[in-house]
Design a protein around this motif. Sequence first.
Motif, PDB file in Angstrom:
ATOM      1  N   ASN A 192      37.667  27.812  67.071  1.00  0.00           N
ATOM      2  CA  ASN A 192      38.137  28.345  68.191  1.00  0.00           C
ATOM      3  C   ASN A 192      38.572  27.087  69.183  1.00  0.00           C
ATOM      4  OD1 ASN A 192      37.981  30.781  67.644  1.00  0.00           O
ATOM      5  ND2 ASN A 192      35.612  30.904  67.975  1.00  0.00           N
ATOM      6  N   GLU A 193      39.073  27.214  70.304  1.00  0.00           N
ATOM      7  CA  GLU A 193      39.336  26.406  71.210  1.00  0.00           C
ATOM      8  C   GLU A 193      38.114  25.015  71.313  1.00  0.00           C
ATOM      9  OE1 GLU A 193      40.447  27.794  75.260  1.00  0.00           O
ATOM     10  OE2 GLU A 193      40.751  25.685  75.853  1.00  0.00           O
ATOM     11  N   GLN A 194      38.560  23.953  71.016  1.00  0.00           N
ATOM     12  CA  GLN A 194      37.692  22.861  71.110  1.00  0.00           C
ATOM     13  C   GLN A 194      38.037  22.086  72.484  1.00  0.00           C
ATOM     14  OE1 GLN A 194      37.332  20.159  67.936  1.00  0.00           O
ATOM     15  NE2 GLN A 194      37.819  21.847  66.535  1.00  0.00           N
ATOM     16  N   PHE A 195      36.750  21.799  73.220  1.00  0.00           N
ATOM     17  CA  PHE A 195      36.798  21.044  74.449  1.00  0.00           C
ATOM     18  C   PHE A 195      36.439  19.703  74.241  1.00  0.00           C
ATOM     19  CE2 PHE A 195      37.498  24.441  77.387  1.00  0.00           C
ATOM     20  CZ  PHE A 195      37.588  25.557  76.785  1.00  0.00           C
ATOM     21  N   PHE A 196      37.221  18.568  74.585  1.00  0.00           N
ATOM     22  CA  PHE A 196      36.925  17.222  74.203  1.00  0.00           C
ATOM     23  C   PHE A 196      36.258  16.309  75.350  1.00  0.00           C
ATOM     24  CE2 PHE A 196      38.612  16.115  70.051  1.00  0.00           C
ATOM     25  CZ  PHE A 196      39.236  17.522  69.571  1.00  0.00           C
ATOM     26  N   GLY A 197      35.383  15.455  74.928  1.00  0.00           N
ATOM     27  CA  GLY A 197      35.402  14.652  76.013  1.00  0.00           C
ATOM     28  C   GLY A 197      36.162  13.314  76.375  1.00  0.00           C
ATOM     29  N   PRO A 198      36.155  12.417  76.859  1.00  0.00           N
ATOM     30  CA  PRO A 198      36.929  11.362  77.372  1.00  0.00           C
ATOM     31  C   PRO A 198      36.857  10.391  76.292  1.00  0.00           C
ATOM     32  CG  PRO A 198      35.313  10.878  78.653  1.00  0.00           C
ATOM     33  CD  PRO A 198      34.839  12.342  78.013  1.00  0.00           C
ATOM     34  N   GLY A 199      35.984  10.214  75.667  1.00  0.00           N
ATOM     35  CA  GLY A 199      35.778   9.126  74.076  1.00  0.00           C
ATOM     36  C   GLY A 199      35.056   8.169  74.508  1.00  0.00           C
ATOM     37  N   THR A 200      34.694   7.148  73.537  1.00  0.00           N
ATOM     38  CA  THR A 200      33.899   6.218  73.507  1.00  0.00           C
ATOM     39  C   THR A 200      34.704   5.217  72.961  1.00  0.00           C
ATOM     40  OG1 THR A 200      31.550   6.936  73.897  1.00  0.00           O
ATOM     41  CG2 THR A 200      31.895   4.712  73.244  1.00  0.00           C
ATOM     42  N   ARG A 201      35.298   3.999  73.635  1.00  0.00           N
ATOM     43  CA  ARG A 201      36.029   3.024  73.044  1.00  0.00           C
ATOM     44  C   ARG A 201      35.011   2.127  72.571  1.00  0.00           C
ATOM     45  NH1 ARG A 201      40.722   2.843  71.113  1.00  0.00           N
ATOM     46  NH2 ARG A 201      41.593   3.807  72.873  1.00  0.00           N
ATOM     47  N   LEU A 202      35.054   2.136  70.887  1.00  0.00           N
ATOM     48  CA  LEU A 202      34.053   0.961  70.505  1.00  0.00           C
ATOM     49  C   LEU A 202      34.810  -0.247  69.721  1.00  0.00           C
ATOM     50  CD1 LEU A 202      31.039   0.431  69.306  1.00  0.00           C
ATOM     51  CD2 LEU A 202      32.003   1.943  67.159  1.00  0.00           C
ATOM     52  N   THR A 203      34.393  -1.405  69.883  1.00  0.00           N
ATOM     53  CA  THR A 203      34.834  -2.512  69.471  1.00  0.00           C
ATOM     54  C   THR A 203      33.697  -3.271  68.650  1.00  0.00           C
ATOM     55  OG1 THR A 203      36.299  -2.871  71.355  1.00  0.00           O
ATOM     56  CG2 THR A 203      35.977  -4.781  69.885  1.00  0.00           C
ATOM     57  N   GLU A 205      38.259  17.333  84.096  1.00  0.00           N
ATOM     58  CA  GLU A 205      36.770  17.408  83.711  1.00  0.00           C
ATOM     59  C   GLU A 205      36.706  18.465  82.685  1.00  0.00           C
ATOM     60  OE1 GLU A 205      33.939  15.502  84.664  1.00  0.00           O
ATOM     61  OE2 GLU A 205      33.045  16.909  83.079  1.00  0.00           O
ATOM     62  N   THR A 206      36.284  18.345  81.602  1.00  0.00           N
ATOM     63  CA  THR A 206      36.455  19.373  80.420  1.00  0.00           C
ATOM     64  C   THR A 206      34.959  19.990  80.300  1.00  0.00           C
ATOM     65  OG1 THR A 206      35.852  17.837  78.858  1.00  0.00           O
ATOM     66  CG2 THR A 206      38.093  18.135  79.079  1.00  0.00           C
ATOM     67  N   GLY A 207      33.821  19.615  80.795  1.00  0.00           N
ATOM     68  CA  GLY A 207      32.494  19.972  80.477  1.00  0.00           C
ATOM     69  C   GLY A 207      31.980  19.238  79.539  1.00  0.00           C
ATOM     70  N   VAL A 208      32.746  18.424  78.961  1.00  0.00           N
ATOM     71  CA  VAL A 208      32.075  17.462  77.985  1.00  0.00           C
ATOM     72  C   VAL A 208      32.009  16.135  78.280  1.00  0.00           C
ATOM     73  CG1 VAL A 208      32.296  16.573  75.446  1.00  0.00           C
ATOM     74  CG2 VAL A 208      32.671  19.194  76.067  1.00  0.00           C
ATOM     75  N   THR A 209      30.670  15.480  78.399  1.00  0.00           N
ATOM     76  CA  THR A 209      30.623  14.095  78.825  1.00  0.00           C
ATOM     77  C   THR A 209      30.125  13.243  77.779  1.00  0.00           C
ATOM     78  OG1 THR A 209      28.316  14.499  79.508  1.00  0.00           O
ATOM     79  CG2 THR A 209      30.003  14.800  81.413  1.00  0.00           C
ATOM     80  N   GLN A 210      30.749  11.829  77.947  1.00  0.00           N
ATOM     81  CA  GLN A 210      30.150  10.981  76.597  1.00  0.00           C
ATOM     82  C   GLN A 210      30.022   9.521  77.477  1.00  0.00           C
ATOM     83  OE1 GLN A 210      34.102  11.879  73.853  1.00  0.00           O
ATOM     84  NE2 GLN A 210      32.601  10.732  72.926  1.00  0.00           N
ATOM     85  N   THR A 211      28.806   9.012  76.800  1.00  0.00           N
ATOM     86  CA  THR A 211      28.457   7.737  77.201  1.00  0.00           C
ATOM     87  C   THR A 211      28.095   6.662  76.137  1.00  0.00           C
ATOM     88  OG1 THR A 211      26.144   8.708  77.503  1.00  0.00           O
ATOM     89  CG2 THR A 211      27.331   8.548  79.376  1.00  0.00           C
ATOM     90  N   PRO A 212      28.297   5.548  76.182  1.00  0.00           N
ATOM     91  CA  PRO A 212      29.176   4.760  77.215  1.00  0.00           C
ATOM     92  C   PRO A 212      30.534   5.225  76.806  1.00  0.00           C
ATOM     93  CG  PRO A 212      28.531   3.296  75.515  1.00  0.00           C
ATOM     94  CD  PRO A 212      27.867   4.648  75.330  1.00  0.00           C
ATOM     95  N   ARG A 213      31.412   4.819  77.990  1.00  0.00           N
ATOM     96  CA  ARG A 213      32.924   4.795  77.865  1.00  0.00           C
ATOM     97  C   ARG A 213      33.311   3.743  77.025  1.00  0.00           C
ATOM     98  NH1 ARG A 213      35.673   7.990  81.224  1.00  0.00           N
ATOM     99  NH2 ARG A 213      37.327   7.545  79.772  1.00  0.00           N
ATOM    100  N   SER A 273      44.881   8.060  77.830  1.00  0.00           N
ATOM    101  CA  SER A 273      43.274   7.754  78.089  1.00  0.00           C
ATOM    102  C   SER A 273      42.331   9.219  78.450  1.00  0.00           C
ATOM    103  CB  SER A 273      43.267   7.067  79.517  1.00  0.00           C
ATOM    104  OG  SER A 273      44.099   5.917  79.389  1.00  0.00           O
ATOM    105  N   GLN A 274      43.030  10.095  77.549  1.00  0.00           N
ATOM    106  CA  GLN A 274      42.059  11.217  77.745  1.00  0.00           C
ATOM    107  C   GLN A 274      41.853  11.671  76.425  1.00  0.00           C
ATOM    108  OE1 GLN A 274      43.661  14.347  80.443  1.00  0.00           O
ATOM    109  NE2 GLN A 274      44.309  12.975  81.820  1.00  0.00           N
ATOM    110  N   GLY A 275      40.837  12.736  76.207  1.00  0.00           N
ATOM    111  CA  GLY A 275      40.517  13.472  75.037  1.00  0.00           C
ATOM    112  C   GLY A 275      41.702  14.470  74.841  1.00  0.00           C
ATOM    113  N   PRO A 276      41.859  14.878  73.702  1.00  0.00           N
ATOM    114  CA  PRO A 276      42.893  15.996  73.157  1.00  0.00           C
ATOM    115  C   PRO A 276      42.458  17.340  74.195  1.00  0.00           C
ATOM    116  CG  PRO A 276      42.154  14.959  71.067  1.00  0.00           C
ATOM    117  CD  PRO A 276      41.094  14.328  72.432  1.00  0.00           C
TER     118      PRO A 276
END
Lengths: 116, 111
Positions: A103-114, A1-9, B41-44
């Motif tokens: 500075n340090e970037q915190f990433f979300g898990p991403g949205t897989r787009l098709t 859990e990075t503190g950055v959320t993304q929707t939809p997955r 399956s994770q972000g960087p």
Amino acid sequence: ETGVTQTPRHLVMGMTNKKSLKCEQHLGHNAMYWYKQSAKKPLELMFVYSLEERVENNSVPSRFSPECPNSSHLFLHLHTLQPEDSALYLCASSQVGTRGGYNEQFFGPGTRLTVL
Amino acid sequence: DAKTTQPNSMESNEEEPVHLPCNHSTISGTDYIHWYRQLPSQGPEYVIHGLTSNVNNRMASLAIAEDRKSSTLILHRATLRDAAVYYCIHDSRDSNYQLIWGAGTKLIIKP
């Protein structure tokens, strides 16, 4: 859990659809970013909102439109996409100082787009 | 244009040091080098960054060449959880928000 959320997955859309990706950061940061990650290509920085200023990569097509209503929320509006736009879209946030730079970037898990 | 070059993949044995190289020959005086890694399956995830001198943190060390045209990310004792794609990034401060990611090195850790 990075503190950055993304929707939809995951998102599947046709070329004529309009959709939006959402990102929210709970870290109190003052900068947010959209990245595109395609298979076998380096991550591409698409848009940056930093200290309420928007900066973009001039090679990003106009069918991608970002919106940042406040420092915690970021949207990527999509319309009339092409199949080659299928990718993982990553959101990130960071704290930017007055001297700029990254500075340090915190990433979300991403949205897989098709795009079909 | 800013650019970084990394090997496509590297293998290492568990509990041994790993040295991941990166070339950034177009770097200029105020440009930083960042390293991130991405697990499946994770972000960087941020690893380390530096400007001129070597840098250490709890995750890794960054050794920057004297001419700054290359750098090496050092994992002192690799574990299976370090298996990831490691990205070297050129933070070019001559241009607005130029953040150029390399293609990444896939690190394989053998038990």
